[in-house]
Design a protein around this motif. Structure first.
Motif, short mmCIF file in Angstrom:
data_model
loop_
_atom_site.label_atom_id
_atom_site.label_comp_id
_atom_site.label_asym_id
_atom_site.label_seq_id
_atom_site.Cartn_x
_atom_site.Cartn_y
_atom_site.Cartn_z
N GLN A 242 0.82 -1.21 0.00
CA GLN A 242 0.00 0.00 0.00
C GLN A 242 0.86 1.27 0.00
O GLN A 242 0.62 2.22 0.75
CB GLN A 242 -0.95 -0.01 1.20
CG GLN A 242 -1.96 -1.16 1.12
CD GLN A 242 -2.90 -1.23 2.31
OE1 GLN A 242 -2.70 -0.57 3.34
NE2 GLN A 242 -3.94 -2.04 2.18
N GLY A 243 1.91 1.24 -0.85
CA GLY A 243 2.76 2.41 -1.02
C GLY A 243 3.80 2.62 0.06
O GLY A 243 4.55 3.60 0.03
N GLN A 244 3.88 1.70 1.02
CA GLN A 244 4.85 1.78 2.11
C GLN A 244 5.74 0.53 2.11
O GLN A 244 5.28 -0.55 1.72
CB GLN A 244 4.13 1.88 3.47
CG GLN A 244 3.32 3.14 3.67
CD GLN A 244 4.21 4.34 3.99
OE1 GLN A 244 5.25 4.21 4.61
NE2 GLN A 244 3.78 5.52 3.54
N VAL A 293 7.63 -9.89 9.91
CA VAL A 293 7.62 -8.67 9.08
C VAL A 293 7.59 -7.43 9.97
O VAL A 293 7.35 -7.52 11.18
CB VAL A 293 6.41 -8.65 8.12
CG1 VAL A 293 6.46 -9.80 7.13
CG2 VAL A 293 5.09 -8.64 8.89
N GLN A 294 7.80 -6.28 9.35
CA GLN A 294 7.76 -5.01 10.07
C GLN A 294 7.13 -3.94 9.20
O GLN A 294 7.74 -3.45 8.26
CB GLN A 294 9.18 -4.59 10.49
CG GLN A 294 9.22 -3.32 11.32
CD GLN A 294 10.63 -2.97 11.76
OE1 GLN A 294 11.60 -3.62 11.38
NE2 GLN A 294 10.74 -1.93 12.56
N LYS A 298 6.28 0.77 12.55
CA LYS A 298 5.90 -0.15 13.64
C LYS A 298 7.07 -1.07 13.98
O LYS A 298 8.08 -1.11 13.29
CB LYS A 298 4.71 -1.01 13.19
CG LYS A 298 3.47 -0.23 12.78
CD LYS A 298 2.54 -0.03 13.96
CE LYS A 298 1.30 0.77 13.58
NZ LYS A 298 0.41 0.07 12.67
N LYS A 299 6.88 -1.86 15.04
CA LYS A 299 7.89 -2.84 15.43
C LYS A 299 7.71 -4.12 14.62
O LYS A 299 6.63 -4.36 14.06
CB LYS A 299 7.76 -3.15 16.93
CG LYS A 299 8.21 -1.99 17.82
CD LYS A 299 8.21 -2.39 19.27
CE LYS A 299 8.79 -1.25 20.11
NZ LYS A 299 8.69 -1.53 21.55
N ALA A 300 8.75 -4.93 14.59
CA ALA A 300 8.66 -6.23 13.91
C ALA A 300 7.61 -7.09 14.60
O ALA A 300 7.42 -6.99 15.82
CB ALA A 300 10.02 -6.92 13.92
N MET A 301 6.93 -7.92 13.82
CA MET A 301 5.87 -8.77 14.37
C MET A 301 5.78 -10.07 13.58
O MET A 301 6.30 -10.18 12.46
CB MET A 301 4.53 -8.04 14.33
CG MET A 301 4.06 -7.68 12.92
SD MET A 301 2.44 -6.86 12.91
CE MET A 301 2.84 -5.25 13.57
N PHE A 306 0.31 -9.76 11.46
CA PHE A 306 0.18 -8.70 10.45
C PHE A 306 -0.95 -9.02 9.47
O PHE A 306 -1.78 -8.17 9.14
CB PHE A 306 1.51 -8.54 9.69
CG PHE A 306 1.44 -7.61 8.52
CD1 PHE A 306 1.43 -6.23 8.70
CD2 PHE A 306 1.38 -8.10 7.22
CE1 PHE A 306 1.36 -5.36 7.61
CE2 PHE A 306 1.31 -7.25 6.13
CZ PHE A 306 1.29 -5.87 6.33
N ALA A 307 -1.00 -10.26 9.01
CA ALA A 307 -1.98 -10.66 8.00
C ALA A 307 -3.39 -10.75 8.57
O ALA A 307 -4.36 -10.41 7.89
CB ALA A 307 -1.57 -12.01 7.41
N GLN A 308 -3.52 -11.18 9.83
CA GLN A 308 -4.83 -11.35 10.44
C GLN A 308 -5.64 -10.06 10.44
O GLN A 308 -6.83 -10.06 10.20
CB GLN A 308 -4.66 -11.82 11.90
CG GLN A 308 -4.44 -13.30 12.05
CD GLN A 308 -5.63 -14.10 11.54
OE1 GLN A 308 -5.65 -14.55 10.40
NE2 GLN A 308 -6.64 -14.28 12.37
#
Length: 317
Positions: A242-244, A293-294, A298-301, A306-308
């Motif tokens: 999404q552009g990021q 992922v990060q 935000k912090k890494a997770m 992230f997907a949920q």
């Protein structure tokens, strides 16, 4: 060697710390430490001493931080130390011939590769990226070339499927200190039997840059995973979401059983499924499991978390 050597230690980052500590715990005398000038670091851009300088100060060792060793003043300063040996580990400054010739036994370098493979700036990362089965450390007698000196001692370690540049870096730092101490036990003997590097086997480990860390999902899965591992902890592989930039810290290949029920004809970058273990993402030949992922800011997770929150199945990176 039974005799205690007067040693100048030259190094800057974390990788150099274990060898310095090994010397400090040995019978040898570290008479001075050379390290890069303090650099701005952190959010406040505060001038921060290198990891090597911090250890030197803790042990009351004189610290020298010239911008260059090419000028006469810096060279005279070094000459007055009258060292038996200079040990160089990821120092970051070029040593001119005048400096290389100053100590009685010259200058030794701990290089994080099995020379002549991976001369240059990023040997750890390039070994992982290229799928090498093993890496290691070479103790080298320095000359004026870029990692071209004669080899005195080598130690090897396998590169595991889960190795990142960070884990391999940490292992090689310790192996480097062990190899250095082994070499110093019989330095004249190792120098007498020094091996020339085979120029036909030379490869160069180019410096990393942020642009090359963008993931190309149309590459083979093994290539994508290796690059993710090689660029952890820097510059960190990333993909556009999404552009990021979405940083990808950890991923692995799927085994044949895991990949069996999936649509492997999907376009590269397509999220095929989300499981507790992570996001399954298509590459050119087979999918991979993205585990950590990060998102931007935000912090890494865990990739699952992230997907949920975003319902990503079917999304294409």
């Amino acid at each position: 060697m039974s005799q205690s050597l007067k040693i100048i230690f030259a190094g800057t980052p974390d990788f150099s710390v274990a060898p310095l500590k090994a010397l400090l715990a040995s019978e040898h005398q570290v008479i001075a430490v050379y390290t890069q000038p303090d650099r701005p670091a952190g959010r406040g851009r505060k001038l921060t001493p290198s990891p090597v300088k911090q250890v030197a100060l803790e042990h009351d060792i004189p610290v020298y931080q010239p911008e260059s060793l090419r000028n006469e003043t810096a060279q005279q300063e070094l000459a007055t130390l009258n060292a038996d040996l200079m040990v160089v580990v990821a120092y970051g400054l070029i040593l001119p011939k005048a400096v290389l010739d100053m100590p009685k036994y010259g200058c030794l370098n701990i290089h994080a590769s099995l020379l002549p493979r991976w001369r240059g700036a990023a040997p750890i990362q390039r070994a992982i990226e290229s799928g090498d089965a093993a890496s290691g450390v070479t103790i080298m007698q320095m000359d004026v070339g870029l990692d071209t000196g004669d080899m005195l001692y080598k130690v090897e370690t396998p590169i595991g499927v889960e190795d990142s540049a960070q884990t391999l870096h940490d292992r090689l730092s310790v192996l480097g200190s062990e190899a250095l101490m082994a070499t110093l036990k019989n330095l004249p003997g190792y120098q007498a039997e020094a091996q020339k590097q085979d120029e036909s086997l030379v490869t160069y480990a180019e410096k990393l840059n942020k642009a090359e860390a963008e993931i190309d999902w149309n590459q083979p899965a093994a290539t994508v995973v290796r690059r993710i591992q090689a660029f952890n902890p820097w510059p960190v592989a990333f993909t556009d979401f999404q552009g990021q930039p979405l940083r990808v810290w950890q991923a692995r290949l799927l085994n044949s059983q895991e990949a069996q029920a999936l649509n492997t004809s999907a376009a590269g970058g397509t999220v095929l499924a989300v499981e507790k273990s992570g996001m399954i993402v298509a590459c050119r030949d087979q999918p991979i499991l993205v585990q950590n992922v990060q998102p931007a800011g935000k912090k890494a997770m865990a990739a699952y978390d992230f997907a949920q929150a975003r319902q990503l199945t079917g999304h294409r990176f």
